[in-house]
Design a protein around this motif. Structure first.
Motif, short mmCIF file in Angstrom:
data_model
loop_
_atom_site.label_atom_id
_atom_site.label_comp_id
_atom_site.label_asym_id
_atom_site.label_seq_id
_atom_site.Cartn_x
_atom_site.Cartn_y
_atom_site.Cartn_z
N THR A 28 0.84 -1.21 0.00
CA THR A 28 0.00 0.00 0.00
C THR A 28 0.88 1.26 0.00
OG1 THR A 28 -0.28 -0.48 2.35
CG2 THR A 28 -2.17 -0.88 0.94
N GLY A 29 2.01 1.20 0.70
CA GLY A 29 2.92 2.36 0.73
C GLY A 29 3.44 2.67 -0.68
N ARG A 33 2.81 6.06 -2.87
CA ARG A 33 3.93 6.89 -3.37
C ARG A 33 3.83 7.06 -4.89
NH1 ARG A 33 6.36 4.59 1.07
NH2 ARG A 33 6.75 2.64 0.00
N VAL A 50 0.77 10.61 4.00
CA VAL A 50 2.00 9.87 3.73
C VAL A 50 3.22 10.74 4.06
CG1 VAL A 50 3.36 8.73 1.92
CG2 VAL A 50 0.88 8.43 1.99
N ILE A 54 1.77 9.65 8.91
CA ILE A 54 0.61 9.19 9.69
C ILE A 54 -0.30 8.32 8.81
CG2 ILE A 54 0.65 11.06 11.39
CD1 ILE A 54 -1.49 12.50 9.79
N LEU A 55 -1.23 7.60 9.46
CA LEU A 55 -2.02 6.64 8.72
C LEU A 55 -3.05 7.31 7.81
CD1 LEU A 55 -2.75 3.78 11.29
CD2 LEU A 55 -0.97 3.92 9.55
N VAL A 56 -3.15 6.79 6.61
CA VAL A 56 -4.20 7.21 5.67
C VAL A 56 -5.53 6.65 6.21
CG1 VAL A 56 -5.03 6.84 3.29
CG2 VAL A 56 -2.59 7.21 3.72
N VAL A 61 -7.86 3.39 2.22
CA VAL A 61 -6.96 2.24 2.06
C VAL A 61 -7.75 0.99 1.69
CG1 VAL A 61 -5.01 1.02 3.09
CG2 VAL A 61 -5.65 3.23 3.99
N GLY A 82 2.46 -4.09 4.40
CA GLY A 82 2.07 -2.81 4.98
C GLY A 82 0.57 -2.65 5.16
N TYR A 83 -0.16 -3.72 4.97
CA TYR A 83 -1.61 -3.73 5.18
C TYR A 83 -1.94 -5.05 5.86
CZ TYR A 83 -6.64 -3.55 4.33
OH TYR A 83 -8.01 -3.52 4.50
N ARG A 85 -3.09 -2.07 8.83
CA ARG A 85 -2.44 -1.32 9.91
C ARG A 85 -3.44 -1.06 11.05
NH1 ARG A 85 1.75 0.26 6.28
NH2 ARG A 85 3.07 1.92 6.89
N GLN A 89 -9.14 -2.50 9.16
CA GLN A 89 -8.60 -2.94 7.87
C GLN A 89 -8.52 -4.47 7.82
OE1 GLN A 89 -4.85 -1.01 6.87
NE2 GLN A 89 -5.68 1.03 7.16
N ARG A 152 13.08 8.72 0.79
CA ARG A 152 11.70 8.98 1.20
C ARG A 152 11.70 10.12 2.21
NH1 ARG A 152 8.88 3.32 2.73
NH2 ARG A 152 7.69 4.76 4.01
N ARG A 163 7.02 7.29 13.43
CA ARG A 163 6.30 6.22 12.74
C ARG A 163 6.40 4.91 13.52
NH1 ARG A 163 9.33 6.29 7.45
NH2 ARG A 163 8.19 4.41 6.93
P1 AMP Z 1 5.05 2.18 4.14
O1 AMP Z 1 5.76 2.24 2.83
O2 AMP Z 1 4.35 0.85 4.37
O3 AMP Z 1 5.92 2.58 5.31
O4 AMP Z 1 3.86 3.27 4.06
C1 AMP Z 1 4.15 4.65 3.87
C2 AMP Z 1 2.97 5.49 4.31
O5 AMP Z 1 1.80 5.14 3.53
C3 AMP Z 1 2.54 5.29 5.76
O6 AMP Z 1 3.32 6.07 6.66
C4 AMP Z 1 1.08 5.74 5.70
O7 AMP Z 1 0.99 7.16 5.62
C5 AMP Z 1 0.63 5.19 4.35
N1 AMP Z 1 0.09 3.80 4.45
C6 AMP Z 1 0.59 2.68 3.85
N2 AMP Z 1 -0.15 1.60 4.14
C7 AMP Z 1 -1.15 2.03 4.94
C8 AMP Z 1 -2.26 1.40 5.59
N3 AMP Z 1 -2.46 0.07 5.46
N4 AMP Z 1 -3.09 2.16 6.34
C9 AMP Z 1 -2.91 3.49 6.47
N5 AMP Z 1 -1.87 4.15 5.91
C10 AMP Z 1 -1.01 3.45 5.14
#
Ligand code: AMP
Length: 213
Positions: A28-29, A33, A50, A54-56, A61, A82-83, A85, A89, A152, A163
């Motif tokens: 998901t990240g 991006r 992002v 913080i969390l979306v 998501v 990454g899912y 979180r 979800q 990043r 985080r």
């Molecule tokens: P990551 O690459 O997994 O560290 O994700 C980067 C950013 O994307 C996180 O800091 C969140 O802002 C957002 N993000 C990714 N996956 C999720 C998720 N499952 N729920 C909420 N936010 C997410």
């Protein structure tokens, strides 16, 4: 499913396992991006979250993940990185797919901060490098697609610590959720990547009688 703190190496392990077993790696990240880089409507909606680490919101998501998992791409299975979180979800996921195994990768905060401080990412193909132990052949350029690598924004040490704290607070109930279901496997990710990968392969072989190829 691969879960764990930011910078623990989930993305790297997921990419290797995805190639070895020929199943898609859904991060998901990475999706967020990419959408931000392309300036899409979804990208604009998630950007403020992002970039601040913080969390979306769950609604956004869940919608994205549901769409991908129900596409033909995921017919033979998938690795989710990454899912989920949040418990919400996780519950939404249970409505659409059957999760076989959840790998929880653990490493102390200081290990994570050190790993992340040298991390470089290809914004086009998603390849991950590290200036100390996995540098690109030409400095700052992706070996695979020749694109200029980026750091990043949320990998800045102060944000990584934040985080990590957010991860500790929000992921504990998710971990308990899968522990209760009996499908959680904990892996020590403070070791070298090849040892972690070998553990994952052994576990997959046991569960699915599956070998790479
Ligand atoms: P990551 O690459 O997994 O560290 O994700 C980067 C950013 O994307 C996180 O800091 C969140 O802002 C957002 N993000 C990714 N996956 C999720 C998720 N499952 N729920 C909420 N936010 C997410």
């Amino acid at each position: 499913m691969f879960i764990g703190p930011p910078g623990v190496g989930k993305g790297t392990y997921a990419k290797i396992i995805s190639q070895k077993y020929n199943i898609p790696h859904i991060s998901t990240g990475d999706i967020f991006r990419e959408e931000i880089a392309k300036g899409t409507e979804l990208g604009l909606r998630v950007k403020p979250y992002v970039e601040r680490g913080i969390l979306v919101p769950d609604e956004i998501v869940v919608e994205v993940v549901k769409r991908i998992l129900q596409s033909p791409l995921c017919n033979r299975g998938f690795i989710l990185d990454g899912y989920p979180r949040t418990v919400r979800q996780a519950e939404e996921l249970d409505r659409i797919v059957n999760v076989d195994v959840v790998f929880l990768f653990e490493a102390p905060l200081e290990v994570v901060v050190e790993r992340v401080s040298g991390r470089l990412l290809c914004p086009k193909c998603g390849a991950i490098y590290n200036v100390s132990w996995k540098p690109p052949r030409r400095p700052g350029i992706c070996d695979i697609c020749g694109t200029q690598l980026i750091r990043r924004r949320d990998d800045e040490p102060k944000l990584v610590r934040e985080r990590y704290q957010l991860y500790r607070q929000t992921l504990t109930p998710v971990i308990d959720y899968y522990r209760r279901k009996g499908i959680l496997v904990e892996v020590n990710a403070a070791r070298e990547a090849h040892l972690v990968i070998s553990d994952i392969e052994h576990i997959l072989a046991k569960i699915f009688k599956l070998n790479p190829g």
